[in-house]
Design a protein around this motif. Structure first.
Motif, PDB file in Angstrom:
ATOM      1  N   GLN A   4       0.842  -1.190   0.000  1.00 21.85           N
ATOM      2  CA  GLN A   4       0.000   0.000   0.000  1.00 21.85           C
ATOM      3  C   GLN A   4       0.877   1.239   0.000  1.00 21.85           C
ATOM      4  OE1 GLN A   4      -2.503   0.821   3.444  1.00 21.85           O
ATOM      5  NE2 GLN A   4      -4.019   1.824   2.144  1.00 21.85           N
ATOM      6  N   LEU A   5       0.753   2.045  -1.065  1.00 20.02           N
ATOM      7  CA  LEU A   5       1.409   3.341  -1.075  1.00 20.02           C
ATOM      8  C   LEU A   5       0.620   4.282  -0.175  1.00 20.02           C
ATOM      9  CD1 LEU A   5       3.419   5.458  -2.137  1.00 20.02           C
ATOM     10  CD2 LEU A   5       1.831   5.843  -4.042  1.00 20.02           C
ATOM     11  N   ILE A   6       1.301   4.927   0.745  1.00 20.81           N
ATOM     12  CA  ILE A   6       0.655   5.936   1.584  1.00 20.81           C
ATOM     13  C   ILE A   6       0.782   7.302   0.902  1.00 20.81           C
ATOM     14  CG2 ILE A   6       0.531   6.978   3.853  1.00 20.81           C
ATOM     15  CD1 ILE A   6      -0.199   3.964   3.757  1.00 20.81           C
ATOM     16  N   ARG A   7       1.973   7.826   0.830  1.00 26.77           N
ATOM     17  CA  ARG A   7       2.255   9.091   0.156  1.00 26.77           C
ATOM     18  C   ARG A   7       3.760   9.186  -0.002  1.00 26.77           C
ATOM     19  NH1 ARG A   7       1.303  14.503   3.523  1.00 26.77           N
ATOM     20  NH2 ARG A   7       3.094  13.585   4.579  1.00 26.77           N
ATOM     21  N   ASN A   8       4.196   9.767  -1.117  1.00 28.63           N
ATOM     22  CA  ASN A   8       5.614   9.948  -1.366  1.00 28.63           C
ATOM     23  C   ASN A   8       6.307   8.580  -1.367  1.00 28.63           C
ATOM     24  OD1 ASN A   8       7.628  11.990  -1.908  1.00 28.63           O
ATOM     25  ND2 ASN A   8       8.521  11.483   0.083  1.00 28.63           N
ATOM     26  N   ALA A   9       7.290   8.365  -0.481  1.00 33.51           N
ATOM     27  CA  ALA A   9       7.956   7.065  -0.417  1.00 33.51           C
ATOM     28  C   ALA A   9       7.370   6.141   0.636  1.00 33.51           C
ATOM     29  CB  ALA A   9       9.449   7.279  -0.114  1.00 33.51           C
ATOM     30  N   THR A  10       6.427   6.632   1.424  1.00 35.72           N
ATOM     31  CA  THR A  10       5.923   5.855   2.554  1.00 35.72           C
ATOM     32  C   THR A  10       5.050   4.707   2.069  1.00 35.72           C
ATOM     33  OG1 THR A  10       5.917   7.876   3.876  1.00 35.72           O
ATOM     34  CG2 THR A  10       4.716   5.986   4.752  1.00 35.72           C
ATOM     35  N   LEU A  11       5.417   3.489   2.480  1.00 36.05           N
ATOM     36  CA  LEU A  11       4.687   2.275   2.110  1.00 36.05           C
ATOM     37  C   LEU A  11       4.356   1.475   3.350  1.00 36.05           C
ATOM     38  CD1 LEU A  11       6.768   0.713  -0.841  1.00 36.05           C
ATOM     39  CD2 LEU A  11       4.767   2.181  -1.033  1.00 36.05           C
ATOM     40  N   ARG A  12       3.221   0.765   3.287  1.00 31.17           N
ATOM     41  CA  ARG A  12       2.905  -0.324   4.212  1.00 31.17           C
ATOM     42  C   ARG A  12       2.971  -1.620   3.423  1.00 31.17           C
ATOM     43  NH1 ARG A  12      -0.445  -0.365   9.061  1.00 31.17           N
ATOM     44  NH2 ARG A  12      -1.422  -2.208   8.167  1.00 31.17           N
ATOM     45  N   LEU A  13       3.738  -2.565   3.924  1.00 36.24           N
ATOM     46  CA  LEU A  13       3.826  -3.878   3.305  1.00 36.24           C
ATOM     47  C   LEU A  13       3.292  -4.929   4.262  1.00 36.24           C
ATOM     48  CD1 LEU A  13       7.438  -3.992   1.783  1.00 36.24           C
ATOM     49  CD2 LEU A  13       5.290  -3.657   0.543  1.00 36.24           C
ATOM     50  N   ALA A  14       2.355  -5.724   3.788  1.00 36.78           N
ATOM     51  CA  ALA A  14       1.962  -6.941   4.499  1.00 36.78           C
ATOM     52  C   ALA A  14       2.740  -8.072   3.842  1.00 36.78           C
ATOM     53  CB  ALA A  14       0.461  -7.164   4.395  1.00 36.78           C
ATOM     54  N   TYR A  15       3.671  -8.643   4.579  1.00 36.49           N
ATOM     55  CA  TYR A  15       4.642  -9.568   3.981  1.00 36.49           C
ATOM     56  C   TYR A  15       4.970 -10.666   4.983  1.00 36.49           C
ATOM     57  CZ  TYR A  15       8.710 -10.770   1.029  1.00 36.49           C
ATOM     58  OH  TYR A  15       9.619 -11.396   0.196  1.00 36.49           O
ATOM     59  N   ALA A  16       4.738 -11.902   4.584  1.00 31.65           N
ATOM     60  CA  ALA A  16       5.060 -13.061   5.420  1.00 31.65           C
ATOM     61  C   ALA A  16       4.450 -12.950   6.823  1.00 31.65           C
ATOM     62  CB  ALA A  16       6.574 -13.266   5.509  1.00 31.65           C
ATOM     63  N   GLY A  17       3.218 -12.469   6.876  1.00 35.36           N
ATOM     64  CA  GLY A  17       2.510 -12.386   8.144  1.00 35.36           C
ATOM     65  C   GLY A  17       2.889 -11.210   9.014  1.00 35.36           C
ATOM     66  N   ARG A  18       3.697 -10.296   8.502  1.00 35.68           N
ATOM     67  CA  ARG A  18       4.122  -9.119   9.252  1.00 35.68           C
ATOM     68  C   ARG A  18       3.740  -7.856   8.485  1.00 35.68           C
ATOM     69  NH1 ARG A  18       5.557 -11.015  14.379  1.00 35.68           N
ATOM     70  NH2 ARG A  18       6.194 -13.173  14.029  1.00 35.68           N
ATOM     71  N   VAL A  19       3.688  -6.744   9.203  1.00 33.47           N
ATOM     72  CA  VAL A  19       3.424  -5.448   8.584  1.00 33.47           C
ATOM     73  C   VAL A  19       4.673  -4.588   8.743  1.00 33.47           C
ATOM     74  CG1 VAL A  19       2.020  -3.352   8.600  1.00 33.47           C
ATOM     75  CG2 VAL A  19       0.953  -5.582   9.002  1.00 33.47           C
ATOM     76  N   VAL A  50      -2.864   9.038  10.726  1.00 37.12           N
ATOM     77  CA  VAL A  50      -1.618   8.393  11.150  1.00 37.12           C
ATOM     78  C   VAL A  50      -1.910   7.110  11.924  1.00 37.12           C
ATOM     79  CG1 VAL A  50       0.410   8.650  12.638  1.00 37.12           C
ATOM     80  CG2 VAL A  50      -0.290  10.528  11.129  1.00 37.12           C
ATOM     81  N   GLU A  51      -2.982   7.116  12.734  1.00 38.66           N
ATOM     82  CA  GLU A  51      -3.321   5.918  13.511  1.00 38.66           C
ATOM     83  C   GLU A  51      -3.557   4.714  12.608  1.00 38.66           C
ATOM     84  OE1 GLU A  51      -4.262   9.500  15.858  1.00 38.66           O
ATOM     85  OE2 GLU A  51      -4.757   8.846  13.821  1.00 38.66           O
ATOM     86  N   ALA A  52      -4.189   4.927  11.469  1.00 37.79           N
ATOM     87  CA  ALA A  52      -4.441   3.827  10.528  1.00 37.79           C
ATOM     88  C   ALA A  52      -3.153   3.358   9.878  1.00 37.79           C
ATOM     89  CB  ALA A  52      -5.446   4.274   9.465  1.00 37.79           C
ATOM     90  N   ILE A  53      -2.253   4.284   9.587  1.00 38.86           N
ATOM     91  CA  ILE A  53      -0.964   3.909   8.988  1.00 38.86           C
ATOM     92  C   ILE A  53      -0.151   3.056   9.954  1.00 38.86           C
ATOM     93  CG2 ILE A  53       1.201   4.807   8.045  1.00 38.86           C
ATOM     94  CD1 ILE A  53      -0.389   7.361   7.300  1.00 38.86           C
ATOM     95  N   LEU A  54      -0.218   3.385  11.234  1.00 39.62           N
ATOM     96  CA  LEU A  54       0.597   2.685  12.236  1.00 39.62           C
ATOM     97  C   LEU A  54      -0.038   1.402  12.754  1.00 39.62           C
ATOM     98  CD1 LEU A  54       1.854   5.685  14.390  1.00 39.62           C
ATOM     99  CD2 LEU A  54       3.106   4.426  12.641  1.00 39.62           C
ATOM    100  N   GLN A  55      -1.282   1.130  12.400  1.00 38.10           N
ATOM    101  CA  GLN A  55      -1.977  -0.026  12.959  1.00 38.10           C
ATOM    102  C   GLN A  55      -1.240  -1.325  12.638  1.00 38.10           C
ATOM    103  OE1 GLN A  55      -6.050  -0.298  11.770  1.00 38.10           O
ATOM    104  NE2 GLN A  55      -6.496  -2.044  13.076  1.00 38.10           N
TER     105      GLN A  55
END
Length: 252
Positions: A4-19, A50-55
């Motif tokens: 998931q692209l958040i903005r700019n370079a910030t990404l959330r990756l769900a990968y191998a059971g981890r975020v 921000v709370e959703a990004i950090l969840q």
């Protein structure tokens, strides 16, 4: 893998059971100075709280300490006990900000079934590097997940091409905004993004770091037009919007 692209370079990756959260940049729209004299930065607001990004974030990777990759809001809002990976040399700055679990990524490490390998990057070429400083990219590998190569803030230069040739990643994330510092290109532009796709014909390239900073010269629309003119299909080059999620299946 879910990217998931958040903005700019910030990404959330769900990968191998981890975020995994990459390069957190949480500043409100127009709250930071201009880089090129055109506008205060960032150009757009975060697409979610921000709370959703950090969840549920299990790990943060900070590629370098430029303010558009790790800002004062992220410094304040990240939990101080969250594990952070950084490039060697940045760990003391992060620890002095109160973070207690900071690991410099010198070569490679194994974390919860994921192999994370540091990759070289060059934030421009020549004399501008004295101002830009060092940066890093990284690769992720895990059973049942595609091999990901995240280039970071780099131009397309031989070590990036060597990594692609030697490791054959299935997904490549490239910053492709064509940012300039003065007269110097410091991040991949449209021509280099197309060359990157050609260097990795079996990979999907995901282009990020666009439409958010005033020293960029390539927009999403520009890159789409260049890719279409070159004949690159959407399956070869993905250009997500802020908050957009992309799913990548397990490798065959």
């Amino acid at each position: 893998m879910k990217l998931q692209l958040i903005r700019n370079a910030t990404l959330r990756l769900a990968y191998a059971g981890r975020v995994i959260l990459i390069d957190p940049y949480f500043a409100p729209k127009h709250s930071l100075p201009s880089y090129a004299g055109r506008s205060n930065n960032p150009l757009v607001d975060l697409p979610m709280p921000v709370e959703a990004i950090l969840q549920d974030v299990n790990l943060v990777i900070v590629s370098h300490l430029h303010s558009d990759h790790f800002d004062s809001v992220a410094r304040a809002r990240l939990p101080k006990d969250v594990p952070i990976l950084c490039q060697p040399g940045d760990e003391e700055t992060l620890r002095s900000a109160g973070f207690v679990d900071v690991t410099p990524l010198a070569t490679a490490l194994h974390w919860n079934g994921i192999t994370i390998t540091r990759r070289d990057g060059s934030h421009g070429l020549g004399a501008v590097l004295a101002e830009m400083g060092s940066v890093m990219g990284f690769s992720l590998m895990a059973a049942g997940e595609p091999h990901l190569y995240w280039l970071g803030d780099t131009v397309l230069y031989p070590p990036v091409l060597d990594t692609i040739r030697q490791t054959a990643p299935e997904v490549i994330v490239s910053h492709a905004c064509g940012a300039y510092w003065g007269e110097d290109l410091i991040v991949i532009d449209a021509a280099q993004a197309i060359a990157l796709c050609e260097a990795a014909p079996l990979a999907t390239v995901v282009a990020t770091h666009m439409d958010s900073l005033d020293h960029a010269t390539v927009s999403r629309a520009d890159l789409r037009a260049a890719a279409k003119a070159y004949g690159l299909g959407d399956h070869r080059l993905r250009i997500p919007a802020d908050a957009e999620e992309i799913m990548f299946p397990a490798p065959r």
